[in-house]
Scaffold this motif. Structure first.
Motif, short mmCIF file in Angstrom:
data_model
loop_
_atom_site.label_atom_id
_atom_site.label_comp_id
_atom_site.label_asym_id
_atom_site.label_seq_id
_atom_site.Cartn_x
_atom_site.Cartn_y
_atom_site.Cartn_z
N VAL A 99 0.86 -1.18 0.00
CA VAL A 99 0.00 0.00 0.00
C VAL A 99 0.90 1.24 0.00
O VAL A 99 2.04 1.19 0.45
CB VAL A 99 -0.97 0.03 1.20
CG1 VAL A 99 -1.96 -1.12 1.12
CG2 VAL A 99 -0.21 0.00 2.52
N VAL A 100 0.34 2.35 -0.51
CA VAL A 100 1.13 3.56 -0.73
C VAL A 100 0.42 4.76 -0.13
O VAL A 100 -0.77 4.98 -0.40
CB VAL A 100 1.38 3.80 -2.24
CG1 VAL A 100 2.26 5.03 -2.44
CG2 VAL A 100 2.03 2.57 -2.88
N ASN A 101 1.13 5.53 0.68
CA ASN A 101 0.60 6.80 1.18
C ASN A 101 0.79 7.87 0.10
O ASN A 101 1.89 8.06 -0.43
CB ASN A 101 1.36 7.23 2.44
CG ASN A 101 0.80 8.51 3.04
OD1 ASN A 101 -0.24 8.50 3.68
ND2 ASN A 101 1.50 9.62 2.83
N GLN A 102 -0.29 8.58 -0.24
CA GLN A 102 -0.25 9.61 -1.27
C GLN A 102 -0.42 10.97 -0.63
O GLN A 102 -1.52 11.40 -0.32
CB GLN A 102 -1.38 9.37 -2.29
CG GLN A 102 -1.30 8.05 -3.02
CD GLN A 102 -0.31 8.09 -4.18
OE1 GLN A 102 0.39 9.06 -4.39
NE2 GLN A 102 -0.27 7.01 -4.95
N GLY A 103 0.71 11.68 -0.43
CA GLY A 103 0.65 12.97 0.23
C GLY A 103 0.44 14.14 -0.69
O GLY A 103 0.10 15.23 -0.24
N LEU A 118 -9.38 12.66 1.17
CA LEU A 118 -8.04 13.23 0.94
C LEU A 118 -7.29 13.45 2.26
O LEU A 118 -6.58 14.44 2.43
CB LEU A 118 -8.13 14.55 0.17
CG LEU A 118 -8.80 14.49 -1.22
CD1 LEU A 118 -8.84 15.87 -1.85
CD2 LEU A 118 -8.09 13.51 -2.13
N ASP A 119 -7.42 12.49 3.18
CA ASP A 119 -6.80 12.69 4.50
C ASP A 119 -5.29 12.46 4.48
O ASP A 119 -4.61 12.75 5.47
CB ASP A 119 -7.47 11.80 5.55
CG ASP A 119 -7.47 10.33 5.18
OD1 ASP A 119 -7.09 10.00 4.05
OD2 ASP A 119 -7.85 9.51 6.03
N ASP A 120 -4.76 11.97 3.36
CA ASP A 120 -3.30 11.87 3.24
C ASP A 120 -2.67 13.17 2.75
O ASP A 120 -1.45 13.35 2.87
CB ASP A 120 -2.92 10.78 2.23
CG ASP A 120 -3.23 9.38 2.72
OD1 ASP A 120 -3.50 9.23 3.92
OD2 ASP A 120 -3.18 8.44 1.91
N PHE A 121 -3.48 14.08 2.21
CA PHE A 121 -2.93 15.24 1.52
C PHE A 121 -2.06 16.10 2.45
O PHE A 121 -2.50 16.50 3.54
CB PHE A 121 -4.06 16.09 0.94
CG PHE A 121 -3.59 17.25 0.11
CD1 PHE A 121 -2.99 17.04 -1.12
CD2 PHE A 121 -3.70 18.55 0.58
CE1 PHE A 121 -2.53 18.10 -1.88
CE2 PHE A 121 -3.24 19.62 -0.18
CZ PHE A 121 -2.66 19.39 -1.41
N MET A 122 -0.82 16.36 2.01
CA MET A 122 0.17 17.16 2.74
C MET A 122 0.65 16.48 4.02
O MET A 122 1.31 17.10 4.85
CB MET A 122 -0.35 18.57 3.05
CG MET A 122 -0.64 19.41 1.80
SD MET A 122 0.79 19.59 0.71
CE MET A 122 1.86 20.61 1.72
#
Length: 438
Positions: A157-161, A180-184
């Motif tokens: 799995v991949v975290n997409q920031g 979009l809780d991974d954003f930034m």
């Protein structure tokens, strides 16, 4: 106002509000761990609840872990030392290998780890990976590496920031998480867990510059009841991105073997941005406030004002302080903010040493306490990244870190000097002024 203009203004305002929410830091007290923290004997039940949950979110990660113990603590300096130990553990795995890592990329050492993980997966060992897209380029420059890993049956799995928040395992069913809780929020954690019995925690990536003379980093190898808590944290992170785990009675038993009790007090600290959960930041600040005799720090990015003020206060109290920083920092901006404070620190007797290359390790020794992991002393790590550190509280362990980490690094260093050139001083002051965003 025309309708099109209103729509554009609304879009700009919405984007600004979204970015503000991501960058604005909310903190709630997260250290020391309270009565509701997860004890070692509760780690498996916690993981079982997450395995059965259809869509866990970041609230599941924002948990505190009660103090546990490490029956073995082995600090390891530089990739030439810790990579062989990690590969040795992988080769000896009989049931599971779990790797949570910010940077795992194509290259000589990346290929070595790929081959080791593929071989174990093909032999029937469960292998799971959590990586960060920015650090690992799983969909970009390292795409073939991840195709090879997924083709061997490894769950990834991949975290997409920065990009679309795509959840689900590589090679399987994926979906866009419009929360979009991974954003930034980048996943900057680094740990390897093998058979639920041994764990490595630190600051490295699986990249060639950690295995040659460019980056010097540290991993600590631990055994004991603390490993079960690290295992639970990995599984929570894996489920956060919709990685699949077995469910049902006893399905996770093999991931939580019994560990010997006793040993060095060890506490898992995991920052979870967006939830106000920053136990690493709290623990560092409280440790510096309570320092009585000695502080040793090696960190590549020292730019946080709260940390700096506590270092100055400790020096005023007569605490002996030594700081090791990179002579060739990458990127250079936090280092410039740190240089802005050279004069004030040195006037108080603080020793600042510059490593000839990129001293990328993140270790803090305060009296008989050691914090080791992946957390930098800047705004990005302390407040906006997912981060992981271990807190070890033992006089003999603290001395071992001095002997195996700090003294070898210090022997390579040269003393820092206070900047005098006006243009550089102005640049350093500017970087310090915006350090919260570095």
């Amino acid at each position: 106002m025309r309708f099109g203009t209103a729509v554009r203004l609304a879009a700009v305002a919405g984007t600004a509000a979204f970015l503000f929410k991501r960058l604005y830091v909310v903190r709630r007290p997260s250290f020391p761990p309270g009565p509701g923290s997860i004890r070692p004997e509760e780690a498996k039940a916690f993981a079982e609840r997450l395995a059965a949950s259809p869509h866990p979110d970041r609230r599941y990660l924002a948990v505190s872990f009660a103090p546990a113990a490490a029956t073995s603590v082995e600090p390891l300096l530089h990739g030439r030392t810790y990579f062989p130990r990690m590969l040795e553990a992988i080769e000896g795995a009989s049931s599971s290998i779990h790797l949570l890592i910010y940077g795992f990329q194509e290259g000589e050492i990346g290929t070595t780890f790929r081959d080791a993980l593929v071989q174990k997966a093909q032999s029937g060992v469960e292998v799971r990976l959590c990586v960060d897209e920015i650090g690992s380029a799983a969909h970009l420059g390292s795409k073939q590496l991840y195709r090879d890993l997924a083709a061997a049956g490894i769950q990834i799995v991949v975290n997409q920031g920065l990009f679309l928040d795509v959840e689900g395992e590589l090679g399987g069913k994926q979906w866009i998480d419009w929360r979009l809780d991974d954003f930034m929020h980048f996943d900057h954690r680094k740990m390897l867990i093998v058979d639920g019995r041994v764990a490595f925690v630190g600051g490295t990536g699986i990249e060639d510059h950690y295995n040659d003379e460019r980056f010097y980093d540290t991993m600590v190898r631990v055994e004991g009841t603390v490993v079960g808590q690290l295992q639970a944290l990995f599984l929570a992170s894996f489920r956060l991105h919709d990685g699949k785990l077995p469910t049902g009675p006893g399905a996770l038993d093999h991931l939580f073997p019994k560990a010997l009790k006793g040993g060095v007090p060890a506490t898992v600290l995991a920052n979870v941005p967006g939830e106000g959960h920053h136990p690493i930041s709290d623990a560092i600040e409280l440790s510096l406030e309570g320092a009585q005799h000695r502080i040793d720090i090696v960190n590549p990015y020292i730019a946080d004002h709260a940390i700096m003020s506590r270092l100055l206060d400790a020096a005023d109290r007569g605490v002996e302080i030594r700081i090791i920083a990179p002579g060739k920092p990458t990127p250079p901006y936090p280092a410039a903010a740190f240089r802005h404070h050279y004069q004030g620190l040195m006037d108080r007797g603080v020793t600042i040493l510059l490593h000839p290359q990129m001293a990328h390790a993140k270790v803090i020794r305060v009296d008989d306490r050691v914090l080791v992991g992946g957390c930098n002393l800047d705004g990005l790590s302390l407040y906006r990244n997912l981060e992981l550190n271990l807190l070890l509280e033992d006089a003999a362990v603290a001395e071992r870190f001095v002997e195996t980490i700090f003294e070898p690094l210090a022997a390579m260093c040269t003393p820092a000097t206070v900047p005098t050139e006006p243009r550089e001083r102005a640049w350093n002051a500017l970087m310090d002024a915006v350090s919260r965003f570095l």
